[in-house]
Design a protein around this motif. Structure first.
Motif, PDB file in Angstrom:
ATOM      1  N   ASP A   1       0.830  -1.215   0.000  1.00 44.21           N
ATOM      2  CA  ASP A   1       0.000   0.000   0.000  1.00 44.21           C
ATOM      3  C   ASP A   1       0.858   1.256   0.000  1.00 44.21           C
ATOM      4  O   ASP A   1       0.571   2.246   0.698  1.00 44.21           O
ATOM      5  CB  ASP A   1      -0.942   0.009   1.209  1.00 44.21           C
ATOM      6  CG  ASP A   1      -1.987  -1.093   1.136  1.00 44.21           C
ATOM      7  OD1 ASP A   1      -2.316  -1.517   0.021  1.00 44.21           O
ATOM      8  OD2 ASP A   1      -2.460  -1.527   2.204  1.00 44.21           O
ATOM      9  N   GLY A   2       1.920   1.236  -0.784  1.00 46.14           N
ATOM     10  CA  GLY A   2       2.790   2.396  -0.908  1.00 46.14           C
ATOM     11  C   GLY A   2       3.855   2.523   0.158  1.00 46.14           C
ATOM     12  O   GLY A   2       4.658   3.466   0.114  1.00 46.14           O
ATOM     13  N   VAL A   3       3.935   1.572   1.102  1.00 46.55           N
ATOM     14  CA  VAL A   3       4.923   1.630   2.182  1.00 46.55           C
ATOM     15  C   VAL A   3       6.090   0.693   1.851  1.00 46.55           C
ATOM     16  O   VAL A   3       5.885  -0.482   1.551  1.00 46.55           O
ATOM     17  CB  VAL A   3       4.304   1.233   3.531  1.00 46.55           C
ATOM     18  CG1 VAL A   3       5.342   1.339   4.645  1.00 46.55           C
ATOM     19  CG2 VAL A   3       3.088   2.099   3.832  1.00 46.55           C
ATOM     20  N   TYR A   4       7.302   1.217   1.913  1.00 38.79           N
ATOM     21  CA  TYR A   4       8.505   0.402   1.735  1.00 38.79           C
ATOM     22  C   TYR A   4       8.714  -0.401   3.018  1.00 38.79           C
ATOM     23  O   TYR A   4       9.010   0.163   4.075  1.00 38.79           O
ATOM     24  CB  TYR A   4       9.722   1.285   1.494  1.00 38.79           C
ATOM     25  CG  TYR A   4       9.780   1.932   0.127  1.00 38.79           C
ATOM     26  CD1 TYR A   4      10.906   1.797  -0.678  1.00 38.79           C
ATOM     27  CD2 TYR A   4       8.727   2.703  -0.363  1.00 38.79           C
ATOM     28  CE1 TYR A   4      10.986   2.395  -1.926  1.00 38.79           C
ATOM     29  CE2 TYR A   4       8.786   3.305  -1.608  1.00 38.79           C
ATOM     30  CZ  TYR A   4       9.914   3.155  -2.386  1.00 38.79           C
ATOM     31  OH  TYR A   4       9.977   3.747  -3.620  1.00 38.79           O
TER      32      TYR A   4
ATOM     33  N   SER B   1      -3.950   3.157   5.478  1.00 38.27           N
ATOM     34  CA  SER B   1      -3.745   1.728   5.712  1.00 38.27           C
ATOM     35  C   SER B   1      -2.934   1.579   6.989  1.00 38.27           C
ATOM     36  O   SER B   1      -1.855   2.171   7.108  1.00 38.27           O
ATOM     37  CB  SER B   1      -2.986   1.074   4.551  1.00 38.27           C
ATOM     38  OG  SER B   1      -3.697   1.215   3.340  1.00 38.27           O
TER      39      SER B   1
ATOM     40  N   GLY C   1       0.379   3.571   6.204  1.00 40.56           N
ATOM     41  CA  GLY C   1       0.531   4.317   4.970  1.00 40.56           C
ATOM     42  C   GLY C   1      -0.657   5.236   4.744  1.00 40.56           C
ATOM     43  O   GLY C   1      -1.794   4.893   5.063  1.00 40.56           O
TER      44      GLY C   1
ATOM     45  N   SER D   1      -2.395   8.244   1.859  1.00 36.18           N
ATOM     46  CA  SER D   1      -2.343   8.774   0.501  1.00 36.18           C
ATOM     47  C   SER D   1      -3.427   9.829   0.324  1.00 36.18           C
ATOM     48  O   SER D   1      -4.466   9.807   0.987  1.00 36.18           O
ATOM     49  CB  SER D   1      -2.530   7.661  -0.532  1.00 36.18           C
ATOM     50  OG  SER D   1      -3.830   7.101  -0.431  1.00 36.18           O
TER      51      SER D   1
ATOM     52  N   ARG E   1       1.881  10.526  -1.050  1.00 37.70           N
ATOM     53  CA  ARG E   1       1.940   9.302  -0.257  1.00 37.70           C
ATOM     54  C   ARG E   1       2.994   9.420   0.835  1.00 37.70           C
ATOM     55  O   ARG E   1       4.019  10.095   0.655  1.00 37.70           O
ATOM     56  CB  ARG E   1       2.289   8.094  -1.144  1.00 37.70           C
ATOM     57  CG  ARG E   1       1.216   7.705  -2.135  1.00 37.70           C
ATOM     58  CD  ARG E   1       1.668   6.548  -2.981  1.00 37.70           C
ATOM     59  NE  ARG E   1       0.681   6.207  -3.989  1.00 37.70           N
ATOM     60  CZ  ARG E   1       0.964   5.644  -5.148  1.00 37.70           C
ATOM     61  NH1 ARG E   1       2.210   5.333  -5.447  1.00 37.70           N
ATOM     62  NH2 ARG E   1       0.009   5.366  -6.018  1.00 37.70           N
TER      63      ARG E   1
ATOM     64  N   GLY F   1       4.655   6.746   4.168  1.00 36.27           N
ATOM     65  CA  GLY F   1       4.595   5.434   4.799  1.00 36.27           C
ATOM     66  C   GLY F   1       5.578   5.304   5.937  1.00 36.27           C
ATOM     67  O   GLY F   1       6.645   5.932   5.945  1.00 36.27           O
TER      68      GLY F   1
ATOM     69  N   ASP G   1       7.200   2.084   8.399  1.00 37.45           N
ATOM     70  CA  ASP G   1       7.332   0.688   8.831  1.00 37.45           C
ATOM     71  C   ASP G   1       8.223   0.700  10.062  1.00 37.45           C
ATOM     72  O   ASP G   1       9.423   0.980   9.975  1.00 37.45           O
ATOM     73  CB  ASP G   1       7.947  -0.169   7.720  1.00 37.45           C
ATOM     74  CG  ASP G   1       8.175  -1.609   8.156  1.00 37.45           C
ATOM     75  OD1 ASP G   1       7.589  -2.017   9.178  1.00 37.45           O
ATOM     76  OD2 ASP G   1       8.932  -2.333   7.479  1.00 37.45           O
TER      77      ASP G   1
ATOM     78  N   ASN H   1       9.029   6.657   4.150  1.00 35.66           N
ATOM     79  CA  ASN H   1       9.078   7.018   2.736  1.00 35.66           C
ATOM     80  C   ASN H   1       8.007   8.041   2.411  1.00 35.66           C
ATOM     81  O   ASN H   1       6.896   8.004   2.957  1.00 35.66           O
ATOM     82  CB  ASN H   1       8.931   5.780   1.843  1.00 35.66           C
ATOM     83  CG  ASN H   1       7.579   5.096   1.955  1.00 35.66           C
ATOM     84  OD1 ASN H   1       7.335   4.312   2.876  1.00 35.66           O
ATOM     85  ND2 ASN H   1       6.694   5.373   1.021  1.00 35.66           N
TER      86      ASN H   1
ATOM     87  N   GLU I   1      13.329   8.499   1.011  1.00 38.50           N
ATOM     88  CA  GLU I   1      13.268   7.347   1.908  1.00 38.50           C
ATOM     89  C   GLU I   1      14.350   7.474   2.974  1.00 38.50           C
ATOM     90  O   GLU I   1      15.476   7.886   2.676  1.00 38.50           O
ATOM     91  CB  GLU I   1      13.474   6.028   1.146  1.00 38.50           C
ATOM     92  CG  GLU I   1      12.425   5.727   0.097  1.00 38.50           C
ATOM     93  CD  GLU I   1      12.770   6.291  -1.255  1.00 38.50           C
ATOM     94  OE1 GLU I   1      11.839   6.741  -1.977  1.00 38.50           O
ATOM     95  OE2 GLU I   1      13.976   6.308  -1.598  1.00 38.50           O
TER      96      GLU I   1
END
Length: 986
Positions: A187-190, A384, A456, A458, A476, A478, A480, A518, A544
């Motif tokens: 969902d766009g997250v590294y 998300s 994440g 957006s 976007r 994100g 983690d 990111n 990032e």
């Protein structure tokens, strides 16, 4: 004059082509599925022959404005057959139902902020739907769900221990020493997929000889993700598709989209699965008799052997260790719903799985919440959020140089050894090895705990729109973030701890804090001319930040059996800090002429703190062209309805490892005086990323209204500036340094056939056959040839040598150093089928790997201890007179050939049989409260056919290290799973 000047400025800043304003006819409607009538979110509605179109919202609704009528609309969605509808009047709505099928028109990624119909894509992008991923049987981990399901991939099990431990390679080896695992984006997250050692080497000494790579049997972090949350996975296998991700994409990109909510009545789902797991292939024990015992261990051992047999104390310790039927329980609850403005999806799951070894297991709880909010017709927001908590007990396995791991100790354990505890729980010492395997199994702790948040967000903002053009901005972000705590305890009661020279108890505690951030922002502009020529321009920037802090505290000589690290006579600490910042931009132009010619050109620019020059931009271009011959007027075939030719070229990179830029300091203690010394590894301030260049050619054919599809792809992937460790002369004061010193090439073929052979009201059969093959070669090497991985030429090792395969396995022989094998398979195939008859459904997946070799050192260790199950067989000796064990031992120091084994297999990866209770029966029982009830049975790895002389040919002692996969030293055996299912929707 000012208006003209303003327009020119906008054209320059936003890469526009001229804008137009025309008359409008509005078409509206809803797109649903014929299977249950559910609205289809994200379905594509396109004016045939143009790029003009729209996508459905969460209610399946669409709105499309056209200039003139009549027009033909093409409706398509992921996993469904496309449908064409002629619209000749402005009467609305135009509602359409799509049927599940071969999905030629599914949407695949074409840019960081855009997607494209597969029929128009010039890249071979593999997609896996939720049904394909988890619809047959629930996998233990996400990466395990990918086995055999897409072409061009090699999945290796680093360990059979609960909680995962897999490595994935896409289209061959992409790096010798650098990262060889794909980039995962959810969902766009590294998201991070590291395997972080827990410090077991302090006891095992595994890195004291041979390869010093990670042999601690850790999990990999992608195992944290709940596969049931996933709606779709797209896999960008080569640089031509992955170039949009630049310097992180040389090993491919796995793009994961999770489930989203749908507007309307709130829907609930509940599923419960129970089952058990068993070892795939136990070896058994040697067929002992008194003569064999005397020959192996001397006459003094014979009375012990005969007494054990007479008293019933003759034990199969392999079965005692690996013969458990580990229980499995997976519980899941989900709900989805919302209104016109806000939609939500929530999923909660809990997994509890025991391993095939006592005191091993995996527990994971996952909670997901996805929200979508429509602020206005121009602004849409998405969120998300996922929280994971897991605990994995891994056991103590794999290679060691102290003879203490369970696997290595088992190789010296005989059936007549008495290892069970007495009535007071005291374990006797093993008389045949350094460890009592039952005591080690029962008393050692090796646990990993994870707390993880993946979030994440957006924003999709429509800045401008008319009939011919539109402009939107996509933002976007994100995060983690996870904390990993590892704990390994070796109490002083253990045989190998409570001896002279032992550590008198060891407690190892580690902690890792990882934060990935990111950010990205894009502008996407679409413009369609009156001649149905569509231009789509996108440009954006990315940022990032990766930050990890790991420490390990190793305490030895435990006081009073305490396991606190401060209650020890000797304490050692190590800390590793990794931080990397990357930034880049991306520009891409897509041109589509009536779905006949679809061309793309783009470039990515990246810079990173890991490069020698942190401010230098490295550029990664891409270009592609697809030609749909079937859309030309001359094409009249009613049998062949799709003929697409495609060519694509792209470049991507691989950053240098963290720390390769500089020469670090090591701590030192000489004569009680503490200080620092210079590391023997010299930094290279001029280090550059590896660069991958790939050319991809292919064609797609569709037959019989797209009920049969053939995809063919050939690729040539070249990796320049390989990151290698070059030896330095002793006079320099250093042993080696990082350098860019070689080139690597992969060539391969991928073929896939998708078909719906039968489709009636009561019966439907869908099938997929895939074939893939890859060969590699070191085309340039600026340093002398060198061995890497495994345990040296005597037993078989990998060798990097110009003009040879990157995955060749060499070893000694009477003729000198020769190639004995290659870990790359000759080819792989998968055969996936789904058969539905009324309310019954049968699905299965076969996977065939032909060729590819492993370095099998488990057999060597059992040979050295005379315990091999096939020790007395004579099928290996060319003369048929010497037993297998003595024959292999006779070659030790002469030839490595007996230790390099063919790792081919044929495997029933998945099997599922389900029954859906008819709706009329459900209504009788529950009125309208329950929508569906499904019962079923499934299994994983139920049938396994191979000649490999160990537990499983799918094994890798060294984890996901670039080259050195396919090495086995007494691993945690892999297992098969049996599951029973209940699923309810209401």
């Amino acid at each position: 004059m000012k208006k003209i000047l303003l327009k020119k400025m906008l054209m320059f800043l936003l890469f526009f082509v001229p804008l137009g304003l025309l008359a409008q006819n509005t078409i509206t409607g809803t797109v649903t599925s014929t299977d249950g009538g559910e609205p289809l979110f994200g379905a594509s509605v396109v004016v045939k022959g143009t790029e003009k179109g729209a996508a459905t919202d969460f209610d399946g609704k669409y709105t499309l404005t056209v200039n003139d009528l009549p027009v033909t609309l093409v409706f398509s969605s992921l996993g469904y057959d496309s449908k064409e509808v002629l619209v000749s009047t402005s009467v609305n709505p135009i509602n359409v139902s799509l049927t599940g099928g071969v999905a030629l028109d599914e949407v695949v990624v074409t840019g960081l902020a855009t997607s494209i119909k597969r029929t128009n894509s010039a890249n071979a992008v593999s997609s896996i739907s939720a049904q394909e991923l988890v619809g047959v049987t629930p996998p233990q981990t996400l990466d395990a769900a990918l086995y055999g399901k897409f072409t061009g991939a090699v999945v290796s099990a680093n360990s059979g221990a609960p909680g995962g431990g897999l490595s994935i390679k896409l289209r061959g080896v992409t790096s010798v020493n650098g990262n060889s695992q794909p980039l995962y984006i959810i969902d766009g997250v590294y998201v991070d997929n590291s395997s972080i050692p827990s410090g077991l080497n302090a006891v095992s000494g595994a890195a004291a000889g041979g390869s010093a790579s990670n042999q601690d049997n850790p999990t990999n972090r992608i195992a944290d993700i709940d596969p049931n949350d996933i709606a779709n996975i797209e896999i960008l296998k080569g640089a031509s598709a992955a170039a949009i991700y630049g310097s992180r994409a040389s090993a491919g990109v796995v793009i994961i989209t999770t489930k989203r909510g749908k507007a309307g009545e709130t829907k609930f789902s509940f599923s419960q699965a129970f089952g058990f797991t068993q070892a795939i292939n136990l070896q058994g024990i040697r067929n002992w008799d008194a003569a064999k015992v005397e020959d192996a261990f001397g006459a003094a051992e014979v009375p012990l052997f005969t007494a054990a047999q007479a008293s019933g104390n003759y034990h199969d310790y392999e079965d005692e260790l690996f013969g458990e039927n580990g229980l499995i329980s997976n519980t899941r609850f989900g709900m989805s719903g919302g209104g016109e403005k806000t939609k939500f999806y929530a999923g909660m799951s809990y997994s509890d799985e025991d391993g095939i070894v006592k005191n091993t297991g995996y527990r994971k709880a996952s909670v997901r919440l996805n929200l979508d909010h429509k602020v206005s017709n121009s602004i849409k927001l998405g969120l998300s959020a996922n929280y994971i908590n897991s605990s994995s007990n891994r056991g103590y396995f794999n290679n060691d140089n102290t003879g203490t791991t369970i696997g290595v100790s088992l190789t010296s354990t005989r059936p007549w050894d008495q290892l069970f505890p007495d009535a007071n729980g005291n374990y006797p010492n093993s008389q045949s090895g350094a460890s009592n395997v039952l005591q080690t199994r029962d008393l050692v702790t090796n646990n990993e705990k994870v707390n993880r948040f993946i979030i994440g967000g957006s924003a999709d903002i429509k800045l401008y729109s008319n009939d011919n053009s539109n402009l939107k901005m996509i933002l976007r972000a994100g995060l983690d973030s996870y904390n990993l705590s590892s704990r390994a305890i070796f109490p002083k009661e253990l045989q190998f701890e409570n001896v002279a020279g032992g550590d008198n108890g060891v407690s190892i505690q580690g902690s890792t804090v990882n934060r990935n951030l990111n950010f990205s922002g894009f502008l996407v502009h679409n413009y369609t001319t009156d001649s149905d020529l569509n231009f789509r321009t996108q440009a954006g920037i990315t940022k990032e930040v990766f930050d990890r802090n790991t420490y390990l505290i190793i305490a030895k000589d435990l006081i009073a059996s305490e396991n606190n690290v401060d209650q020890a006579g000797s304490i050692d600490a190590a800390q590793t800090r990794l931080k990397q910042e990357d930034a880049g931009f991306f520009v891409q132009e897509e041109i589509n002429f009536q779905d006949k010619f679809i061309g793309t050109i783009g470039i990515r620019g990246d810079r990173s703190s890991n490069n020698g020059d942190a401010q230098k931009l490295y550029y990664y271009p891409k270009a592609s062209l697809a030609v749909n011959i079937n859309n030309f007027e001359f094409w009249k075939s009613e049998v062949v309805n799709q003929v697409k030719l495609r060519i694509a070229y792209g470049e991507s990179g691989n950053f240098a490892p963290f720390g390769s830029l500089f020469t670090s300091f090591d701590r030192n203690n000489i004569g009680g005086f503490k200080g620092i010394s210079v590391s023997p590894f010299r930094g290279n301030p001029n280090i550059e990323p590896e660069r991958q260049k790939e050319l991809e050619l292919g064609f797609d054919l569709g037959f019989l209204d797209n009920r049969v599809e053939l995809q063919f792809t050939w690729y040539n992937k070249k990796v320049d500036d390989l990151l290698l460790q070059a030896a330095l002369p002793p006079s320099s004061g250093f042993t080696s340094k990082w350098t860019n010193a070689g080139n690597l090439e992969n060539k391969g073929v991928e073929i896939a056939i998708n078909a719906v052979p039968v489709r009636t009201d009561d019966f439907e059969w869908t099938t997929n056959v895939s074939f893939w093959k890859n060969t590699s070669e070191i085309t340039k090497l600026d340093v002398p040839a060198f061995n890497i991985g495994a345990f040296g030429a005597t037993l078989g090792t990998f060798r990097i040598e110009e003009g040879k395969s990157a995955t060749q396995i060499v070893g000694i022989s009477p003729d000198g150093l020769v190639q004995h094998g290659d870990s790359e398979a000759d080819f792989q195939m998968s055969f996936r089928n789904n058969v539905k008859y009324k309310d019954f459904e049968l699905s299965f997946l076969w996977h065939w790997k032909k060729g590819g070799d492993n370095v099998n050192l488990t057999a060597l260790l059992t040979d050295l201890n005379s315990t091999s199950h096939d020790f007395d067989d004579i099928d290996l000796d060319p003369a048929g007179q010497v037993g297998n064990g003595p024959y292999r031992l006779s070659q030790l120091g002469v030839s490595a050939a007996p230790f390099v084994e063919d790792a081919s297999y044929l495997r029933l990866r998945e099997l599922g049989v389900y029954y859906s209770i008819p709706k009329n029966l459900i209504t009788k029982w529950s009125k309208d409260y329950i929508d569906s009830i499904k019962l079923g049975f499934s299994g994983t790895n139920l049938i396994n056919i191979f000649d490999y002389n160990s537990y499983d040919p799918e094994v890798s002692n060294f984890g996901s290290n670039g080259i050195s996969t396919g090495v086995e030293v007494t691993p945690f055996p892999s297992s098969k799973r049996y599951m029973f299912h209940l699923a309810i929707e209401f």
